[in-house]
Design a protein around this motif. Structure first.
Motif, PDB file in Angstrom:
ATOM      1  N   VAL A   1      37.226  32.607  53.817  1.00 47.58           N
ATOM      2  CA  VAL A   1      37.597  33.316  52.591  1.00 47.58           C
ATOM      3  C   VAL A   1      38.631  34.381  52.942  1.00 47.58           C
ATOM      4  O   VAL A   1      38.380  35.253  53.792  1.00 47.58           O
ATOM      5  N   THR A   2      39.794  34.328  52.295  1.00 52.46           N
ATOM      6  CA  THR A   2      40.861  35.299  52.575  1.00 52.46           C
ATOM      7  C   THR A   2      40.582  36.637  51.920  1.00 52.46           C
ATOM      8  O   THR A   2      41.140  37.660  52.332  1.00 52.46           O
ATOM      9  N   GLY A   3      39.736  36.662  50.894  1.00 58.33           N
ATOM     10  CA  GLY A   3      39.407  37.896  50.202  1.00 58.33           C
ATOM     11  C   GLY A   3      38.946  37.618  48.788  1.00 58.33           C
ATOM     12  O   GLY A   3      39.002  36.482  48.310  1.00 58.33           O
ATOM     13  N   VAL A   4      38.471  38.660  48.127  1.00 64.51           N
ATOM     14  CA  VAL A   4      38.023  38.569  46.741  1.00 64.51           C
ATOM     15  C   VAL A   4      38.835  39.545  45.901  1.00 64.51           C
ATOM     16  O   VAL A   4      38.938  40.734  46.228  1.00 64.51           O
ATOM     17  N   ALA A   5      39.422  39.052  44.809  1.00 62.03           N
ATOM     18  CA  ALA A   5      40.202  39.887  43.892  1.00 62.03           C
ATOM     19  C   ALA A   5      39.455  40.017  42.572  1.00 62.03           C
ATOM     20  O   ALA A   5      38.873  39.049  42.084  1.00 62.03           O
ATOM     21  N   ARG A   6      39.472  41.209  41.978  1.00 61.89           N
ATOM     22  CA  ARG A   6      38.756  41.463  40.725  1.00 61.89           C
ATOM     23  C   ARG A   6      39.685  41.549  39.532  1.00 61.89           C
ATOM     24  O   ARG A   6      39.241  41.536  38.394  1.00 61.89           O
ATOM     25  N   THR A   7      40.999  41.636  39.784  1.00 61.48           N
ATOM     26  CA  THR A   7      41.992  41.760  38.706  1.00 61.48           C
ATOM     27  C   THR A   7      43.181  40.856  38.994  1.00 61.48           C
ATOM     28  O   THR A   7      43.347  40.339  40.117  1.00 61.48           O
ATOM     29  N   GLU A   8      44.027  40.688  37.984  1.00 65.29           N
ATOM     30  CA  GLU A   8      45.240  39.877  38.159  1.00 65.29           C
ATOM     31  C   GLU A   8      46.136  40.475  39.235  1.00 65.29           C
ATOM     32  O   GLU A   8      46.624  39.761  40.119  1.00 65.29           O
ATOM     33  N   LYS A   9      46.358  41.795  39.176  1.00 65.90           N
ATOM     34  CA  LYS A   9      47.205  42.440  40.174  1.00 65.90           C
ATOM     35  C   LYS A   9      46.612  42.294  41.573  1.00 65.90           C
ATOM     36  O   LYS A   9      47.317  42.018  42.550  1.00 65.90           O
ATOM     37  N   GLY A  10      45.292  42.471  41.669  1.00 65.50           N
ATOM     38  CA  GLY A  10      44.638  42.331  42.955  1.00 65.50           C
ATOM     39  C   GLY A  10      44.804  40.925  43.519  1.00 65.50           C
ATOM     40  O   GLY A  10      44.991  40.745  44.729  1.00 65.50           O
ATOM     41  N   ALA A  11      44.747  39.933  42.643  1.00 66.24           N
ATOM     42  CA  ALA A  11      44.910  38.549  43.077  1.00 66.24           C
ATOM     43  C   ALA A  11      46.324  38.290  43.586  1.00 66.24           C
ATOM     44  O   ALA A  11      46.517  37.649  44.623  1.00 66.24           O
ATOM     45  N   LEU A  12      47.311  38.790  42.868  1.00 64.24           N
ATOM     46  CA  LEU A  12      48.702  38.602  43.285  1.00 64.24           C
ATOM     47  C   LEU A  12      48.966  39.298  44.616  1.00 64.24           C
ATOM     48  O   LEU A  12      49.656  38.753  45.489  1.00 64.24           O
ATOM     49  N   ASP A  13      48.413  40.482  44.775  1.00 63.73           N
ATOM     50  CA  ASP A  13      48.586  41.214  46.033  1.00 63.73           C
ATOM     51  C   ASP A  13      47.911  40.485  47.189  1.00 63.73           C
ATOM     52  O   ASP A  13      48.459  40.391  48.296  1.00 63.73           O
TER      53      ASP A  13
ATOM     54  N   SER B   1      38.745  30.665  40.816  1.00 63.95           N
ATOM     55  CA  SER B   1      39.092  31.745  39.902  1.00 63.95           C
ATOM     56  C   SER B   1      38.247  31.772  38.637  1.00 63.95           C
ATOM     57  O   SER B   1      38.053  30.750  37.977  1.00 63.95           O
ATOM     58  N   ASP B   2      37.765  32.963  38.320  1.00 64.06           N
ATOM     59  CA  ASP B   2      37.171  33.213  37.013  1.00 64.06           C
ATOM     60  C   ASP B   2      38.311  33.313  35.996  1.00 64.06           C
ATOM     61  O   ASP B   2      39.481  33.433  36.356  1.00 64.06           O
ATOM     62  N   ILE B   3      37.962  33.286  34.717  1.00 67.04           N
ATOM     63  CA  ILE B   3      38.983  33.364  33.664  1.00 67.04           C
ATOM     64  C   ILE B   3      39.184  34.795  33.198  1.00 67.04           C
ATOM     65  O   ILE B   3      40.303  35.304  33.152  1.00 67.04           O
ATOM     66  N   GLN B   4      38.097  35.476  32.862  1.00 60.84           N
ATOM     67  CA  GLN B   4      38.164  36.853  32.356  1.00 60.84           C
ATOM     68  C   GLN B   4      37.865  37.816  33.491  1.00 60.84           C
ATOM     69  O   GLN B   4      36.790  37.760  34.090  1.00 60.84           O
ATOM     70  N   LEU B   5      38.796  38.717  33.792  1.00 63.70           N
ATOM     71  CA  LEU B   5      38.658  39.599  34.941  1.00 63.70           C
ATOM     72  C   LEU B   5      38.294  41.033  34.538  1.00 63.70           C
ATOM     73  O   LEU B   5      38.241  41.367  33.354  1.00 63.70           O
ATOM     74  N   ALA B   6      38.091  41.890  35.526  1.00 57.82           N
ATOM     75  CA  ALA B   6      37.494  43.205  35.323  1.00 57.82           C
ATOM     76  C   ALA B   6      38.262  44.086  34.355  1.00 57.82           C
ATOM     77  O   ALA B   6      37.675  44.799  33.546  1.00 57.82           O
ATOM     78  N   ASP B   7      39.584  44.073  34.429  1.00 58.22           N
ATOM     79  CA  ASP B   7      40.377  44.966  33.578  1.00 58.22           C
ATOM     80  C   ASP B   7      40.894  44.247  32.344  1.00 58.22           C
ATOM     81  O   ASP B   7      41.908  44.641  31.775  1.00 58.22           O
ATOM     82  N   ASN B   8      40.177  43.186  31.946  1.00 62.32           N
ATOM     83  CA  ASN B   8      40.575  42.343  30.815  1.00 62.32           C
ATOM     84  C   ASN B   8      41.853  41.562  31.088  1.00 62.32           C
ATOM     85  O   ASN B   8      42.456  41.018  30.156  1.00 62.32           O
TER      86      ASN B   8
END
Length: 269
Positions: free
Chosen positions: A170-182, A194-201
């Protein structure tokens, strides 16, 4: 075909023919060869309608005829190019004999072990053992980097454990769109969960599409509590979709299939 073997049989075969073509193409690594085997199956039923067992479910009966032809031909592999299909066939060729058939029947065609046993002339226990062997061998031969996009901590931890136990990193876990892109910018994954609805909407779909714009071709598995919202038939839809609450087997199956064949379609935002 209808006049020779009857309207009911023709309808049953016709309804399941697309699935046989899909399976044959995945099994052979070649659209042309897969379709040749599918046509040979139809010809066999036409020449001998009794080879198609009415005692079985229509799909199982059709696949059983196919497997009689497949086994007698020596189960060849023939990938057409050097792309994902060829790489998939290279991996498939390393599996113990019979396991790739059982695996594809179980994961792609969603057959039970009883049904696989009917198709391959095995017991349900033997069919299950072949699938288990395939998963174990795949974990050794097809391991990679998996990125998780999930805002619920408990689910993220669970997914990470399942993926890690399968032999992936696992390379990491992202909770938001920005976090995923980073996260994707720091290390490109071989697979995205990937989940569909993320922490910051923000949207997991937007995050995935952003990543794929930079690195096309990464297989994606979407996980959502509202699958019906993504399966409307009105536009591009995900090739791999798991409903919440999920089972470990569903995750393992989807991850194995996505990693093994390394192809996906994803939603447009």
């Amino acid at each position: 075909m209808t006049d020779a073997i009857g309207a009911d049989l023709s309808a049953d075969v016709g309804a399941n023919l697309p699935y046989l073509r899909r399976y044959a193409r995945a099994l052979t690594g070649s659209q042309a060869r897969g379709d040749t085997y599918a046509m040979a199956t139809l010809e066999a039923i036409l020449n001998d309608p009794d080879s198609y067992s009415r005692a079985l479910a229509p799909k199982v009966a059709l696949f059983k005829v196919f497997h009689g032809i497949w086994a007698s031909s020596g189960a060849p592999l023939d990938a057409e190019d050097g792309g994902p299909a060829a790489r998939a066939q290279e991996h498939l060729g390393r599996l113990t004999f019979g396991t790739r058939e059982a695996l594809l029947l179980h994961t792609i065609e969603e057959m039970s072990f009883d049904q696989i046993g009917e198709v391959m002339e095995l017991t349900a226990t033997e069919a299950g053992e072949l699938v288990d062997i395939a998963y174990a061998e795949m974990a050794k031969s097809v391991s990679g980097r998996v990125m998780i996009i999930e805002d619920e901590a408990i689910i993220a931890v669970d997914l990470e454990a399942i993926v890690s136990e399968m032999g992936h990193r696992v390379t990491g876990v992202a909770r938001t769109e920005k976090g995923a892109l980073d996260l994707a910018a720091r290390e490109v994954p071989d697979l995205i969960l990937s989940d569909i609805q993320l922490a910051d909407n923000s949207s997991g779909i937007d995050a995935v599409n952003g990543i794929l714009q930079q690195t096309p071709g990464i297989p994606v598995i979407f996980i959502t509590a509202f699958p019906e919202r993504l399966l409307t038939g009105e536009g591009p839809e995900p090739a791999f979709l798991i409903s919440k609450p999920y089972t470990e087997e569903q995750v393992r199956s989807a991850v194995s299939q996505a990693m093994f064949f390394a192809s996906t379609e994803t939603l447009r935002a």
